[in-house]
Design a protein around this motif. Structure first.
Motif, PDB file in Angstrom:
ATOM      1  N   ALA A   1      -5.285  -1.757  -4.241  1.00 27.88           N
ATOM      2  CA  ALA A   1      -5.796  -1.647  -2.873  1.00 27.88           C
ATOM      3  C   ALA A   1      -6.806  -0.517  -2.741  1.00 27.88           C
ATOM      4  CB  ALA A   1      -4.630  -1.446  -1.902  1.00 27.88           C
ATOM      5  N   HIS A   2      -6.540   0.612  -3.351  1.00 32.03           N
ATOM      6  CA  HIS A   2      -7.457   1.753  -3.259  1.00 32.03           C
ATOM      7  C   HIS A   2      -8.766   1.458  -3.985  1.00 32.03           C
ATOM      8  CE1 HIS A   2      -5.411   5.124  -1.217  1.00 32.03           C
ATOM      9  NE2 HIS A   2      -4.316   4.486  -1.547  1.00 32.03           N
ATOM     10  N   ASP A   3      -8.720   0.630  -5.001  1.00 27.92           N
ATOM     11  CA  ASP A   3      -9.943   0.258  -5.722  1.00 27.92           C
ATOM     12  C   ASP A   3     -10.789  -0.745  -4.944  1.00 27.92           C
ATOM     13  OD1 ASP A   3      -9.458   1.895  -7.872  1.00 27.92           O
ATOM     14  OD2 ASP A   3      -8.548   0.325  -9.117  1.00 27.92           O
ATOM     15  N   LEU A   4     -10.132  -1.684  -4.262  1.00 29.88           N
ATOM     16  CA  LEU A   4     -10.836  -2.822  -3.673  1.00 29.88           C
ATOM     17  C   LEU A   4     -11.011  -2.757  -2.160  1.00 29.88           C
ATOM     18  CD1 LEU A   4      -9.192  -5.831  -5.599  1.00 29.88           C
ATOM     19  CD2 LEU A   4     -11.385  -4.717  -6.080  1.00 29.88           C
ATOM     20  N   ALA A   5     -10.149  -2.023  -1.453  1.00 34.71           N
ATOM     21  CA  ALA A   5     -10.089  -2.228  -0.005  1.00 34.71           C
ATOM     22  C   ALA A   5      -9.790  -0.931   0.748  1.00 34.71           C
ATOM     23  CB  ALA A   5      -9.029  -3.283   0.303  1.00 34.71           C
ATOM     24  N   ILE A   6     -10.740  -0.029   0.753  1.00 30.84           N
ATOM     25  CA  ILE A   6     -10.495   1.258   1.390  1.00 30.84           C
ATOM     26  C   ILE A   6     -10.371   1.122   2.903  1.00 30.84           C
ATOM     27  CG2 ILE A   6     -12.883   2.019   1.761  1.00 30.84           C
ATOM     28  CD1 ILE A   6     -10.004   4.097   0.229  1.00 30.84           C
TER      29      ILE A   6
ATOM     30  N   ILE B   1       0.825  -1.209   0.000  1.00 26.76           N
ATOM     31  CA  ILE B   1       0.000   0.000   0.000  1.00 26.76           C
ATOM     32  C   ILE B   1       0.858   1.258   0.000  1.00 26.76           C
ATOM     33  CG2 ILE B   1      -1.627   1.356   1.389  1.00 26.76           C
ATOM     34  CD1 ILE B   1      -2.888  -1.288   2.275  1.00 26.76           C
ATOM     35  N   GLY B   2       1.977   1.211   0.712  1.00 24.90           N
ATOM     36  CA  GLY B   2       2.760   2.415   0.902  1.00 24.90           C
ATOM     37  C   GLY B   2       3.912   2.616  -0.057  1.00 24.90           C
ATOM     38  N   PHE B   3       4.222   1.609  -0.897  1.00 21.82           N
ATOM     39  CA  PHE B   3       5.419   1.728  -1.727  1.00 21.82           C
ATOM     40  C   PHE B   3       5.195   1.337  -3.183  1.00 21.82           C
ATOM     41  CE2 PHE B   3       9.550   0.577  -3.436  1.00 21.82           C
ATOM     42  CZ  PHE B   3      10.401   1.548  -2.930  1.00 21.82           C
ATOM     43  N   GLU B   4       4.610   0.170  -3.433  1.00 24.58           N
ATOM     44  CA  GLU B   4       4.480  -0.336  -4.804  1.00 24.58           C
ATOM     45  C   GLU B   4       3.308   0.332  -5.526  1.00 24.58           C
ATOM     46  OE1 GLU B   4       7.032  -2.013  -4.630  1.00 24.58           O
ATOM     47  OE2 GLU B   4       7.026  -2.942  -2.663  1.00 24.58           O
ATOM     48  N   PRO B   5       3.529   0.980  -6.645  1.00 26.71           N
ATOM     49  CA  PRO B   5       2.452   1.710  -7.333  1.00 26.71           C
ATOM     50  C   PRO B   5       1.296   0.822  -7.805  1.00 26.71           C
ATOM     51  CG  PRO B   5       4.607   2.436  -8.118  1.00 26.71           C
ATOM     52  CD  PRO B   5       4.850   1.233  -7.268  1.00 26.71           C
ATOM     53  N   THR B   6       1.609  -0.334  -8.411  1.00 31.99           N
ATOM     54  CA  THR B   6       0.551  -1.172  -8.984  1.00 31.99           C
ATOM     55  C   THR B   6      -0.358  -1.736  -7.904  1.00 31.99           C
ATOM     56  OG1 THR B   6       1.931  -1.754 -10.890  1.00 31.99           O
ATOM     57  CG2 THR B   6       0.070  -3.202 -10.404  1.00 31.99           C
ATOM     58  N   SER B   7       0.221  -2.321  -6.858  1.00 30.37           N
ATOM     59  CA  SER B   7      -0.591  -2.907  -5.790  1.00 30.37           C
ATOM     60  C   SER B   7      -1.316  -1.822  -4.994  1.00 30.37           C
ATOM     61  CB  SER B   7       0.270  -3.764  -4.862  1.00 30.37           C
ATOM     62  OG  SER B   7       1.366  -3.026  -4.338  1.00 30.37           O
ATOM     63  N   ARG B   8      -0.718  -0.655  -4.863  1.00 27.71           N
ATOM     64  CA  ARG B   8      -1.387   0.445  -4.157  1.00 27.71           C
ATOM     65  C   ARG B   8      -2.659   0.850  -4.892  1.00 27.71           C
ATOM     66  NH1 ARG B   8       2.628   4.348  -3.572  1.00 27.71           N
ATOM     67  NH2 ARG B   8       2.144   5.262  -5.597  1.00 27.71           N
ATOM     68  N   ALA B   9      -2.611   0.915  -6.205  1.00 28.86           N
ATOM     69  CA  ALA B   9      -3.802   1.275  -6.987  1.00 28.86           C
ATOM     70  C   ALA B   9      -4.895   0.217  -6.826  1.00 28.86           C
ATOM     71  CB  ALA B   9      -3.428   1.430  -8.460  1.00 28.86           C
TER      72      ALA B   9
END
Length: 352
Positions: free
Chosen positions: A234-239, A224-232
């Motif tokens: 996470a924001h879509d699926l798991a607020i 969530i805090g570093f990797e751009p792809t997984s962060r995006a």
């Protein structure tokens, strides 16, 4: 305060050597904050930092490295977060991160192992599989591991070295062209289900964090805090997971006297849904890897969630299986039955 007393006070502080992009370093920093244990953290190349202090680095070096006292009072460089936590719990039982209910404590151990050993597959995969993510990681890691003012010409060489080394090590976590779809699918399912669980409880096992929460947090601090792809993703699926992640950074102010853990049998069904992911994804890999190690095979494959998973054998994870079974076998007969009843149908019961 006199210089003598200042030095004595510093001696009582735990010394942690790690790196900001290390999920296990973040796991331990967050846990130390929650338990209110004084510590100093030293970011950079752990081996060099230890040698500067005439301390023998552990073999192999896994981040973080902590200095713990042995039976003779000597400071020993120690690694591997799970046993370190158990050592800290004995010395600092206040604000415990281990459930008193031994059946619930086993579930916590299983989830902690899942966080440390399966969620880290997401972390390595998203960091080094995608070109844009790898470019970011390759650039930033040398700066946080040495100095932010590293000259550009040295930075480029360091970036090339670190990137090549880490991409070549993707086999350790099983990230390859055969497994990429499984890892991506697993991450999205996990984030969705963990988000649903957080509708019921603020932490995995109730109203207090346990060591499994810190294991999850360590990996998610990067995803969530570093990797751009997984962060995006996470924001879509798991607020809710995003919010949980932000809170987990520092729980030193949480009132442990007004909160409690669940009774195992009263844990919500959403926790079993998370455990279904453990059973569907992690357990088949854990068992197949252990069998390959036992048979002396360098490569192996198994079915995971309806697809074929292929990777090199990984000796450390065969030890993880042994340790999980040791934890289960240490339970009394009543608690063993409680655990088996709770895990029934999740796939996790295949471990034991």
């Amino acid at each position: 305060m006199s210089i003598h007393h200042k030095i004595k006070a510093m001696d009582k502080r735990y010394q942690i050597f790690g790196a900001t992009p290390s999920p296990y370093t973040q796991k331990m920093i967050s846990l130390m904050r929650f338990k209110r244990i004084p510590f100093d953290v030293h970011f950079g190349d752990a081996a060099s930092l230890l040698k500067e202090r005439n301390i023998t680095p552990p073999k192999p070096i896994l981040l973080p490295v902590m200095l713990l006292e042995d039976d003779l009072g000597n400071k020993v460089a120690t690694t591997d977060s799970t046993p370190i936590i158990r050592t800290l719990e004995k010395k600092h039982p206040e604000r415990s991160v281990l459930p008193q209910d031994q059946a619930l404590n086993f579930i916590n151990y299983l989830l902690e192992d899942f966080g440390d050993e399966w969620l880290t597959k997401y972390m390595f995969h998203y960091r080094w599989h995608f070109e844009s993510d790898a470019d970011k990681a390759g650039t930033i890691l040398p700066l946080v591991n040495s100095q932010v003012n590293l000259p550009d010409e040295i930075l480029q060489d360091a970036k090339d070295f670190i990137s090549q080394r880490q991409i070549e090590r993707l086999w350790v976590v099983g990230s390859n062209e055969d497994t990429t779809k499984i890892i991506d699918s697993s991450f999205k399912k996990f984030m969705t289900l963990f988000n649903m669980h957080l509708e019921n409880d603020p932490f995995l096992l109730g109203n207090l964090p346990t060591s499994s929460d810190f294991a999850f947090y360590g990996q998610l601090s990067q995803l969530i805090g570093f990797e751009p792809t997984s962060r995006a993703i996470a924001h879509d699926l798991a607020i809710r997971v995003i919010a949980w992640h932000d809170l987990m950074n520092d729980l030193s102010g949480l009132n442990v006297h007004k909160n409690s853990l669940n009774v195992l049998e009263d844990c919500p069904d959403s926790l079993k849904q998370v455990l279904n992911q453990v059973g569907n994804f992690y357990i088949p890999v854990l068992l197949a890897n252990a069998k390959a190690i036992e048979d002396g095979k360098e490569f192996w494959e198994t079915e995971v969630d309806g697809s074929v998973w292929k990777q090199k054998s990984f000796p450390y994870q065969s030890k993880c299986l042994i340790w999980i079974r040791d934890e289960f076998n240490s339970l009394n007969d009543v608690d063993k039955k409680r655990v088996l009843d709770f895990l029934d149908g999740t796939g996790c019961e295949n471990l034991i």
